[in-house]
Enzyme design. Structure first.
Site, short mmCIF file in Angstrom:
data_model
loop_
_atom_site.label_atom_id
_atom_site.label_comp_id
_atom_site.label_asym_id
_atom_site.label_seq_id
_atom_site.Cartn_x
_atom_site.Cartn_y
_atom_site.Cartn_z
CE LYS A 181 -4.16 -1.96 0.32
NZ LYS A 181 -5.19 -1.78 -0.71
CB SER A 215 -0.16 -8.01 -1.01
OG SER A 215 -1.03 -8.79 -0.20
CD GLU A 237 -9.93 4.11 0.75
OE1 GLU A 237 -9.77 5.33 0.62
OE2 GLU A 237 -9.23 3.27 0.15
C1 LIG Z 1 -1.61 -6.90 2.69
C2 LIG Z 1 -2.77 -6.55 1.83
N1 LIG Z 1 -2.96 -7.20 0.68
C3 LIG Z 1 -4.01 -6.93 -0.12
C4 LIG Z 1 -4.95 -5.98 0.21
C5 LIG Z 1 -6.13 -5.80 -0.69
O1 LIG Z 1 -6.09 -4.63 -1.45
P1 LIG Z 1 -5.76 -4.65 -2.99
O2 LIG Z 1 -6.68 -5.64 -3.62
O3 LIG Z 1 -6.04 -3.26 -3.42
O4 LIG Z 1 -4.36 -5.02 -3.17
C6 LIG Z 1 -4.79 -5.26 1.40
C7 LIG Z 1 -5.77 -4.23 1.77
O5 LIG Z 1 -5.86 -3.70 2.82
C8 LIG Z 1 -3.66 -5.56 2.23
O6 LIG Z 1 -3.48 -4.90 3.37
#
Ligand SMILES: Cc1ncc(COP(=O)(O)O)c(C=O)c1O
Lengths: 261, 395
Positions: B88, B376, B110
């Site tokens: 993020k 992620s 948000e």
């Molecule tokens: C570690 C992590 N992965 C994925 C996401 C999902 O968001 P996005 O689909 O935009 O990657 C989040 C959202 O808070 C997150 O904290």
């Protein structure tokens, strides 16, 4: 579009009331409409509740929640409107439908416009439908059905864009009185400067002012600069109270239209 | 053909379905974002911060024991090692520089899992800007460590009590704030959602992920193209970043993993492509979970970051066109995948990322395949859930 066009031809200081269909109870719509018409309201904006009303403050948000929990939908609303028009043989009070685009899309835009028209509705307000999207995707459908889409302007709207919206608009332009969601109060100084600026632009369409109009004083100020004003949250707050619709509506409308003694 | 077109659409999805109150701000962004983010001064500061502040490039790690178990070659893109613990921050850095270039002083955001809120609070501290984060009351409870982090970083966290009290409602509230404060405020969106140009902007800022994967794979294997790229999808920003530079090469399998909660048809799910239909949410046309009357329904996932009833318009297009394959993982499957990664590789993933890992067992790979999983985020914020739900017999 006779009802609405006539109204704007004939009447100054137009009082328009917004309420969300489906409150306090699912089937109160017709009694509220009747009470408003009897109390001397000139125009009614009937809200179609939506789960995610982005442009609305807490009062209208809550009313949408209640209405949806009560089971309100566009389909049911059209049935209630049919009943209202037939029962009273009442095609005299102009009604505008107001709601967000997604429920209208799912209902079907063409079917929505045709049904509305058949119920004596001349115009709709869909806040998340921009003039750009309207022109590209919906103008034809609306035109064929004879439904007018009412556009909004705000204190942030540039003069060039106001002129563009004026040229696209029919019947009237909805003036959002301050930067904010429904129910937001702006200070009178700010509002008056903004309204005066609009008045001096000499637009071809009449103006109705809405958002944050809750008292006789607000209404009078708006009427100095525009052809009328719209009250929403303040009336809905009354409907949330314990008293009956027959009592609430005339009391509230009187307090707006007449000097208290 | 997979990028946004001049009108702001991906195929039939995207656009800007916004009330007039937002028009001036969105128009200002739309008219300026490309020029600002492609300028030398912007790129120079962006790249410098990604390197020295975020800690990029993040490693591409060959997970040998997991690879052995699955009989293929698994590489983990370590976004969990970014400063603040998730991808993020890539987007938050990009947008805070943009907000500065636009002269905005007050930043709103948000957040679902709190990772985007933490990233926003972090870049606001870095730049000395006021920060207000809207977070569903339900999410504040399940991601309490992130609420404490945001507050420590000087942000004001405002609980959102409407609707399901999760990400969708927090987004509504942030948009209402922007409507009420149009002059000094910048809305720093956390995923590839919202009206055009947000989805494109966020995808560009996250595209650093696939940019790095390419050069790292080339160095590791002699080929910059993998056979698979796998990422979880809430709104879809980490997936957009991981897919970005691979979109045009159809030989590369792009796998998006949604959260099916307690099961796709359990009534407690967030698998938007399986349950949704075309609709409008938060200013863009996409796939949306909704009733036949067009009311948005309340999603569910154990993972706050995936608990969202829509997906970004780019992903709706990737799904309907068949360019990407959409799979899903349940709460239980994600938990098991997280425990497995912890035991096999010594890495505790975020619950969101665990959904991407859970998809590995749903695909039959060849021994020579090169598979990149976008990890992620890290699991620190999810320790309470991992501890409470630990069931050894699942292992
Ligand atoms: C570690 C992590 N992965 C994925 C996401 C999902 O968001 P996005 O689909 O935009 O990657 C989040 C959202 O808070 C997150 O904290």
């Amino acid at each position: 579009m006779a009802l609405l066009a006539d109204l704007f031809q004939q009447k100054k200081n137009i009082l328009s009331i917004y309420f969300t269909a489906g409150i306090p109870n699912l089937n109160d719509t017709t009694s509220i409409l009747n009470s408003l018409e009897k109390s001397g309201v000139n125009l009614i904006e009937l809200g179609m509740p939506y789960s995610d009303p982005l442009a609305d403050g807490p009062v209208i948000q809550k009313s949408s929640d209640v209405a949806l929990k009560n089971g309100m939908s566009i389909e049911i609303l059209f049935k209630q409107l049919k009943q209202f028009r037939e029962e009273n043989n009442s095609y005299s009070i102009p009604i505008i439908l107001m709601g967000y685009l997604n429920p209208v899309l799912q209902f079907g835009v063409e079917k929505f416009c045709m049904t509305a028209k058949s119920l004596g509705i001349d115009a709709v307000i869909i806040p998340d439908l921009t003039p750009e999207v309207f022109e590209k995707e919906f103008q034809e459908t609306f035109r064929k059905a004879g439904i007018v889409n009412i556009f909004l302007i705000t204190p942030q709207t540039t003069e060039a864009r106001i002129r563009k919206i004026d040229s696209l608009s029919k019947l009237f332009i909805y003036v959002v009185s301050s930067a904010g969601v429904t129910g937001t109060q702006a200070n009178d100084d700010f509002k008056e400067k903004y309204f005066a600026r609009l008045q001096s632009m000499k637009l071809k369409n009449p103006l109705l002012i809405g958002f944050g109009i809750s008292t006789r004083k607000d209404f009078s100020l708006a009427c100095k600069y525009a052809q009328g004003a719209i009250i929403g949250s303040a009336y809905i707050r009354q409907l949330e109270g314990a008293k009956g619709i027959e009592e609430i509506t005339p009391q509230f409308i009187n307090s707006i239209l007449h000097e208290s003694k | 053909m997979w990028q946004v077109n001049n009108d702001g659409y991906y195929g039939e999805f995207g656009g800007a379905y916004i009330p007039e109150m937002l028009f001036q701000n969105i128009e200002n962004l739309r008219g300026n974002y490309l020029q600002i983010i492609s300028s030398d001064s912007f790129q120079k500061e962006f790249q410098l911060l990604l390197r020295d502040y975020v800690g990029r490039p993040t490693p591409l790690f060959k997970a040998d024991r997991l690879s052995d178990q699955l009989g293929t070659n698994i590489y983990l893109k370590r976004e969990d090692l970014c400063h603040t613990g998730a991808h993020k921050i890539n987007n938050a850095i990009g947008q805070i520089l943009l907000a500065q270039a636009l002269g905005k002083k007050r930043i709103i955001a948000e957040t679902g899992a709190g990772q985007h809120g933490v990233a926003t609070a972090t870049v606001c501290a870095l730049k000395g800007l006021e920060c207000i984060v809207y977070m569903g009351a339900e999410d504040m409870q399940r991601q309490a460590p992130n609420v404490a982090r945001m507050r420590l970083l000087g942000a004001k966290v405002i609980p959102v009590l409407s609707g399901s009290k999760t990400l969708k409602d927090a987004t509504n509230e942030a948009i209402r704030d922007w409507i009420s404060n149009p002059d000094d405020t910048y809305y720093l969106i956390g995923s590839v959602v919202g009206p055009h140009p947000y989805p494109d902007m966020v995808a560009r800022f996250q595209s650093v992920i696939s940019h790095e994967i390419k050069s790292q794979l080339l160095a590791a294997t002699g080929n910059e193209n993998p056979d698979y790229v796998i990422a979880c999808v809430g709104g879809g920003s980490n997936a957009a970043g991981a897919f970005f530079h691979f979109l045009e090469n159809k030989k590369i399998n792009l796998i998006a993993v949604e959260a099916s909660g307690q099961g796709i048809h359990s009534g407690k799910s967030a698998a938007t492509t399986q349950l949704g239909s075309i609709g409008i949410l938060h200013g863009s046309k996409s796939l949306v979970m909704q009733t036949k009357d067009g009311q948005v329904t309340e999603p569910y996932s154990i993972s706050a970051g995936l608990d969202y009833p829509g997906i970004g318009p780019m992903h709706a297009h990737l799904y309907t066109s068949g360019r990407a394959t959409f799979l899903s993982a349940t709460d239980q499957e994600a938990l098991s995948a997280a425990y497995e990664l912890a035991r096999l590789e010594g890495i505790i993933p975020a619950l969101e990322s665990a959904h991407a890992l859970a998809a590995l067992s749903q695909i039959s790979f060849r021994p020579q395949d090169v598979v990149v999983v976008n990890l992620s985020g890290r699991g620190d914020k999810d320790m309470a859930a991992y501890e409470n739900l630990y069931e050894p017999e699942l292992q």
